[in-house]
Design a protein around this motif. Structure first.
Motif, PDB file in Angstrom:
ATOM      1  N   UNK A 167       0.837  -1.198   0.000  1.00  0.00           N
ATOM      2  CA  UNK A 167       0.000   0.000   0.000  1.00  0.00           C
ATOM      3  C   UNK A 167       0.880   1.259   0.000  1.00  0.00           C
ATOM      4  N   UNK A 168       1.958   1.217   0.787  1.00  0.00           N
ATOM      5  CA  UNK A 168       2.894   2.347   0.826  1.00  0.00           C
ATOM      6  C   UNK A 168       3.514   2.549  -0.552  1.00  0.00           C
ATOM      7  N   UNK A 169       3.885   1.440  -1.193  1.00  0.00           N
ATOM      8  CA  UNK A 169       4.501   1.497  -2.505  1.00  0.00           C
ATOM      9  C   UNK A 169       3.566   2.165  -3.514  1.00  0.00           C
ATOM     10  N   UNK A 170       2.290   1.761  -3.491  1.00  0.00           N
ATOM     11  CA  UNK A 170       1.304   2.353  -4.409  1.00  0.00           C
ATOM     12  C   UNK A 170       1.089   3.836  -4.110  1.00  0.00           C
ATOM     13  N   UNK A 171       1.026   4.181  -2.816  1.00  0.00           N
ATOM     14  CA  UNK A 171       0.813   5.583  -2.428  1.00  0.00           C
ATOM     15  C   UNK A 171       2.006   6.446  -2.806  1.00  0.00           C
ATOM     16  N   UNK A 172       3.211   5.904  -2.647  1.00  0.00           N
ATOM     17  CA  UNK A 172       4.439   6.668  -2.885  1.00  0.00           C
ATOM     18  C   UNK A 172       4.762   6.817  -4.363  1.00  0.00           C
ATOM     19  N   UNK A 173       4.604   5.742  -5.115  1.00  0.00           N
ATOM     20  CA  UNK A 173       5.031   5.733  -6.521  1.00  0.00           C
ATOM     21  C   UNK A 173       3.851   5.651  -7.496  1.00  0.00           C
ATOM     22  N   UNK A 174       2.634   5.784  -6.966  1.00  0.00           N
ATOM     23  CA  UNK A 174       1.431   5.504  -7.752  1.00  0.00           C
ATOM     24  C   UNK A 174       1.355   6.162  -9.103  1.00  0.00           C
ATOM     25  N   UNK A 175       1.697   7.454  -9.183  1.00  0.00           N
ATOM     26  CA  UNK A 175       1.594   8.160 -10.452  1.00  0.00           C
ATOM     27  C   UNK A 175       2.464   7.505 -11.520  1.00  0.00           C
ATOM     28  N   UNK A 176       3.616   6.990 -11.100  1.00  0.00           N
ATOM     29  CA  UNK A 176       4.565   6.393 -12.039  1.00  0.00           C
ATOM     30  C   UNK A 176       4.509   4.873 -12.076  1.00  0.00           C
ATOM     31  N   UNK A 177       3.680   4.275 -11.223  1.00  0.00           N
ATOM     32  CA  UNK A 177       3.574   2.814 -11.186  1.00  0.00           C
ATOM     33  C   UNK A 177       2.517   2.375 -12.196  1.00  0.00           C
ATOM     34  N   UNK A 178       2.975   1.937 -13.364  1.00  0.00           N
ATOM     35  CA  UNK A 178       2.035   1.558 -14.416  1.00  0.00           C
ATOM     36  C   UNK A 178       1.330   0.247 -14.086  1.00  0.00           C
ATOM     37  N   UNK A 179       2.075  -0.687 -13.480  1.00  0.00           N
ATOM     38  CA  UNK A 179       1.476  -1.987 -13.187  1.00  0.00           C
ATOM     39  C   UNK A 179       2.362  -2.733 -12.185  1.00  0.00           C
ATOM     40  N   UNK A 180       1.727  -3.448 -11.268  1.00  0.00           N
ATOM     41  CA  UNK A 180       2.449  -4.340 -10.370  1.00  0.00           C
ATOM     42  C   UNK A 180       1.676  -5.646 -10.308  1.00  0.00           C
ATOM     43  N   UNK A 181       2.385  -6.773 -10.368  1.00  0.00           N
ATOM     44  CA  UNK A 181       1.723  -8.069 -10.227  1.00  0.00           C
ATOM     45  C   UNK A 181       2.674  -9.005  -9.509  1.00  0.00           C
ATOM     46  N   UNK A 182       2.112 -10.004  -8.857  1.00  0.00           N
ATOM     47  CA  UNK A 182       2.991 -10.886  -8.107  1.00  0.00           C
ATOM     48  C   UNK A 182       2.294 -12.120  -7.576  1.00  0.00           C
ATOM     49  N   UNK A 183       3.112 -13.038  -7.097  1.00  0.00           N
ATOM     50  CA  UNK A 183       2.645 -14.240  -6.404  1.00  0.00           C
ATOM     51  C   UNK A 183       3.209 -14.178  -4.989  1.00  0.00           C
ATOM     52  N   UNK A 184       2.328 -14.288  -4.007  1.00  0.00           N
ATOM     53  CA  UNK A 184       2.733 -14.158  -2.605  1.00  0.00           C
ATOM     54  C   UNK A 184       2.461 -15.463  -1.862  1.00  0.00           C
ATOM     55  N   UNK A 185       3.483 -15.977  -1.197  1.00  0.00           N
ATOM     56  CA  UNK A 185       3.331 -17.134  -0.315  1.00  0.00           C
ATOM     57  C   UNK A 185       3.366 -16.616   1.122  1.00  0.00           C
ATOM     58  N   UNK A 186       2.201 -16.486   1.718  1.00  0.00           N
ATOM     59  CA  UNK A 186       2.080 -15.900   3.050  1.00  0.00           C
ATOM     60  C   UNK A 186       1.689 -16.971   4.070  1.00  0.00           C
ATOM     61  N   UNK A 187       2.360 -16.953   5.222  1.00  0.00           N
ATOM     62  CA  UNK A 187       2.121 -17.975   6.241  1.00  0.00           C
ATOM     63  C   UNK A 187       0.740 -17.859   6.880  1.00  0.00           C
ATOM     64  N   UNK A 188       0.123 -16.667   6.785  1.00  0.00           N
ATOM     65  CA  UNK A 188      -1.199 -16.485   7.401  1.00  0.00           C
ATOM     66  C   UNK A 188      -2.334 -16.656   6.398  1.00  0.00           C
ATOM     67  N   UNK A 189      -2.029 -17.235   5.212  1.00  0.00           N
ATOM     68  CA  UNK A 189      -3.068 -17.481   4.203  1.00  0.00           C
ATOM     69  C   UNK A 189      -3.132 -18.967   3.887  1.00  0.00           C
ATOM     70  N   UNK A 190      -4.340 -19.495   3.591  1.00  0.00           N
ATOM     71  CA  UNK A 190      -4.480 -20.940   3.335  1.00  0.00           C
ATOM     72  C   UNK A 190      -3.903 -21.387   1.996  1.00  0.00           C
ATOM     73  N   UNK A 191      -3.609 -20.437   1.103  1.00  0.00           N
ATOM     74  CA  UNK A 191      -3.062 -20.760  -0.225  1.00  0.00           C
ATOM     75  C   UNK A 191      -2.301 -19.542  -0.725  1.00  0.00           C
ATOM     76  N   UNK A 192      -1.485 -19.695  -1.779  1.00  0.00           N
ATOM     77  CA  UNK A 192      -0.795 -18.534  -2.340  1.00  0.00           C
ATOM     78  C   UNK A 192      -1.780 -17.465  -2.840  1.00  0.00           C
ATOM     79  N   UNK A 193      -1.295 -16.241  -2.938  1.00  0.00           N
ATOM     80  CA  UNK A 193      -2.103 -15.123  -3.404  1.00  0.00           C
ATOM     81  C   UNK A 193      -1.533 -14.580  -4.707  1.00  0.00           C
TER      82      UNK A 193
END
Length: 340
Positions: free
Chosen positions: A268-294
């Motif tokens: 969220x900080x990244x989007x707020x800070x660089x949002x005007x210049x951030x054309x696109x961000x995508x990713x795969x997240x393996x988080x220990x507090x989630x039942x599956x990848x995101x």
């Protein structure tokens, strides 16, 4: 096991004169598109006429919707994109139109894909019934280099693409094609490139080309992320500074265990800070507090709700985030994400 039942959406864009109409004409006549709906964003009163010139067997089933002989459903963007998408979905549910299983949205040649992606990913009804599959961009083989150099819209289109279609290759020399291909590779190393002529391409190259494999509906993060695993900077070197208007892309890999609770504020900080210049961000997240990848996605200032990839995991669970933007401070972004 189906991981996501929402209707996949292909965003088809490209600079003026880059061959979108020729491509669409060929696609709409292809039997592989029979269960596809297409929204055509055409300026002016001609509507579908220029697209449907060869589809004499087409059957009008609504004011702005046509069923083609190939089984492809075609409609003109008559109001806001979200309204048209909602309208199509409700007609599909009511069986007022044939049941389509994917959607292609064609945009005008001068369109900045950022606001269109934002519209697609943020409207509640739309986001609950559709998912972005891939951004496909047509590039003129002869004039593409010049357009990318002179027009910000053309650069943005090429930079956010998942698939780049080099059109009119029969009119260009091998030197022109190689120069264009090399420039696009530098601008967007994560995109898959195809050379096409006369709009001829297998629909499978552009539909169901994103996160999910159409056969098993399994997530394909390597295909979706596509970007290089490390910066173009040499091994052990710091990322190079980029100019304010220079578009670049890079991947941040976070091998250590993390939680979505920790990572989301950083994104969220990244989007707020660089949002005007951030054309696109995508990713795969393996988080220990989630039942599956995101699967995560952001455009400019907005981080969208992640997709839970139930029933799927990777042999080597690495969290990867791909960022595409203008003048992004790669070192600052890497530092912030690695401190999660």
């Amino acid at each position: 096991m189906a991981l996501d039942h929402r209707i996949p959406v292909t965003l088809l864009t490209g600079f003026l004169g880059s061959g979108k109409t020729t491509l669409l004409n060929k696609l709409l006549n292809h039997p592989g598109m029979k269960d596809t709906a297409v929204i055509i964003n055409e300026i002016g009163a001609t509507g579908l006429d220029h697209i449907l010139v060869r589809n004499v067997e087409s059957q009008h089933i609504a004011d702005n919707t046509v069923l083609l002989e190939s089984g492809c459903l075609c409609c003109t963007l008559s109001n806001e994109l979200a309204d048209t998408m909602r309208d199509l979905f409700f007609k599909r549910q009511l069986e007022a139109i044939p049941r389509f299983n994917r959607l292609v949205i064609e945009t005008t040649g001068m369109a900045d894909p950022g606001p269109i992606l934002a519209n697609l990913l943020s409207e509640p009804v739309v986001v609950s019934t559709y998912r972005l599959d891939a951004v496909v961009v047509t590039i003129d083989s002869i004039y593409g280099l010049q357009q990318i150099a002179e027009h910000g819209e053309a650069r943005k289109q090429a930079a956010v693409a998942d698939v780049l279609l080099l059109t009119k290759t029969d009119l260009a020399t091998e030197e022109q094609l190689q120069a264009l291909s090399t420039a696009l590779e530098a601008l967007n190393p994560g995109a898959t490139q195809y050379r096409i002529r006369h709009g001829e391409i297998d629909p499978a190259a552009i539909v169901d080309a994103g996160l999910f494999d159409p056969e098993g509906k399994q997530a394909q993060p390597q295909r979706w992320l596509r970007a290089p695993s490390r910066s173009k900077a040499g091994r052990g070197m710091l990322p190079q500074a980029v100019h304010d208007d220079e578009i670049s892309s890079f991947t941040v890999t976070m091998p250590k265990p993390l939680t979505w609770y920790q990572l989301e504020p950083a994104l969220q900080w990244l989007c707020a800070t660089f949002g005007e210049n951030l054309l696109r961000m995508k990713g795969i997240v393996h988080a220990e507090d989630q039942p599956a990848p995101l699967a995560i996605h952001a455009v400019h200032h907005t981080l969208y709700a992640p997709n839970l990839l139930e029933g799927w995991d990777e042999d080597e669970p690495l969290t990867r985030v791909v960022l595409i933007g203008k003048g992004l401070d790669e070192l600052k972004i890497r530092d912030a994400l690695m401190q999660v």
